[in-house]
Design a protein around this motif. Structure first.
Motif, PDB file in Angstrom:
ATOM      1  N   ASN A   1       3.141  -1.106   4.232  1.00 25.16           N
ATOM      2  CA  ASN A   1       2.899   0.298   3.879  1.00 25.16           C
ATOM      3  C   ASN A   1       4.248   0.973   3.654  1.00 25.16           C
ATOM      4  OD1 ASN A   1       1.993   3.283   5.614  1.00 25.16           O
ATOM      5  ND2 ASN A   1       1.470   2.795   3.521  1.00 25.16           N
TER       6      ASN A   1
ATOM      7  N   LYS B   1       1.103   7.161   5.491  1.00 23.49           N
ATOM      8  CA  LYS B   1       0.875   6.360   6.714  1.00 23.49           C
ATOM      9  C   LYS B   1      -0.487   6.649   7.344  1.00 23.49           C
ATOM     10  CE  LYS B   1       5.244   4.623   7.647  1.00 23.49           C
ATOM     11  NZ  LYS B   1       5.378   3.489   6.739  1.00 23.49           N
TER      12      LYS B   1
ATOM     13  N   PRO C   1       5.136   4.381   1.741  1.00 26.73           N
ATOM     14  CA  PRO C   1       4.557   5.507   1.001  1.00 26.73           C
ATOM     15  C   PRO C   1       5.243   5.750  -0.338  1.00 26.73           C
ATOM     16  CG  PRO C   1       4.838   6.067   3.308  1.00 26.73           C
ATOM     17  CD  PRO C   1       5.540   4.755   3.101  1.00 26.73           C
TER      18      PRO C   1
ATOM     19  N   SER D   1       0.218  -7.190   4.532  1.00 26.85           N
ATOM     20  CA  SER D   1       0.098  -5.798   4.096  1.00 26.85           C
ATOM     21  C   SER D   1       1.312  -4.988   4.548  1.00 26.85           C
ATOM     22  CB  SER D   1      -1.181  -5.209   4.693  1.00 26.85           C
ATOM     23  OG  SER D   1      -1.353  -3.880   4.261  1.00 26.85           O
TER      24      SER D   1
ATOM     25  N   ARG E   1       0.063   4.458  -0.048  1.00 25.65           N
ATOM     26  CA  ARG E   1      -0.521   5.707   0.472  1.00 25.65           C
ATOM     27  C   ARG E   1       0.257   6.187   1.691  1.00 25.65           C
ATOM     28  NH1 ARG E   1      -5.969   4.335   2.328  1.00 25.65           N
ATOM     29  NH2 ARG E   1      -4.861   2.452   2.920  1.00 25.65           N
TER      30      ARG E   1
ATOM     31  N   ASP F   1       0.876  -1.171   0.000  1.00 23.63           N
ATOM     32  CA  ASP F   1       0.000   0.000   0.000  1.00 23.63           C
ATOM     33  C   ASP F   1       0.915   1.223   0.000  1.00 23.63           C
ATOM     34  OD1 ASP F   1      -1.765   2.114   0.773  1.00 23.63           O
ATOM     35  OD2 ASP F   1      -3.088   0.649   1.730  1.00 23.63           O
TER      36      ASP F   1
ATOM     37  N   TYR G   1      -3.192   4.931   5.423  1.00 16.57           N
ATOM     38  CA  TYR G   1      -3.045   3.497   5.654  1.00 16.57           C
ATOM     39  C   TYR G   1      -3.607   3.120   7.026  1.00 16.57           C
ATOM     40  CZ  TYR G   1      -0.819  -1.069   6.312  1.00 16.57           C
ATOM     41  OH  TYR G   1      -0.588  -2.396   6.560  1.00 16.57           O
TER      42      TYR G   1
ATOM     43  N   HIS H   1      -6.981  -0.101   5.606  1.00 18.00           N
ATOM     44  CA  HIS H   1      -6.218  -0.916   4.666  1.00 18.00           C
ATOM     45  C   HIS H   1      -6.836  -2.308   4.629  1.00 18.00           C
ATOM     46  CE1 HIS H   1      -4.104  -1.376   8.551  1.00 18.00           C
ATOM     47  NE2 HIS H   1      -3.928  -2.618   8.178  1.00 18.00           N
TER      48      HIS H   1
ATOM     49  N   CYS I   1      -3.220   1.793  -3.971  1.00 11.76           N
ATOM     50  CA  CYS I   1      -3.293   3.141  -3.386  1.00 11.76           C
ATOM     51  C   CYS I   1      -4.787   3.468  -3.310  1.00 11.76           C
ATOM     52  CB  CYS I   1      -2.514   4.145  -4.242  1.00 11.76           C
ATOM     53  SG  CYS I   1      -3.170   4.312  -5.912  1.00 11.76           S
TER      54      CYS I   1
END
Length: 110
Positions: A47, A30, A49, A45, A28, A26, A33, A37, A75
């Motif tokens: 994260n 933080k 960015p 998953s 996006r 992901d 997220y 999410h 995203c």
């Protein structure tokens, strides 16, 4: 550059309902997220960015991802994920983009 592989929300759900664990990146911020999410026992998953991926010299958080592992990038709507996936593809990662991002995922899951 080859066209990036895409996976629809339906195909993504079928994959996580199967036996396969899915690595989901992901990209996006933080905060976004943390707000929401995709969570599932079959989903790992991560994260990272998009700003980190756009500026890889800032510290390589990608080191935790094996290039042998298939990676689904998402995203909010798919635009940033597509840009990040293109960068990752160029670095030798096996990437797919979740079509429509989390917006399409939430819509599909209604």
């Amino acid at each position: 550059m080859l066209a990036l592989k895409r996976i629809s929300p339906k195909e993504f759900l079928e994959r996580i309902r199967g036996e396969e664990k899915v690595l989901l990146l992901d990209v996006r911020a933080k905060e976004k997220y943390n707000d929401y999410h995709i969570e599932d026992s079959q989903v790992l998953s991560l994260n990272i960015p998009k700003t980190v991926i756009f500026n890889l010299e800032e510290g390589n958080e990608l080191a935790q991802i094996s290039k042998e592992q298939r990676l689904v990038v998402t995203c909010t709507t798919g635009n940033s994920a597509t840009r990040c996936a293109a960068i990752l593809d160029g670095l030798g990662y096996q990437v797919e983009v979740l079509e429509g991002g989390l917006t399409a995922w939430k819509e599909y899951r209604k």
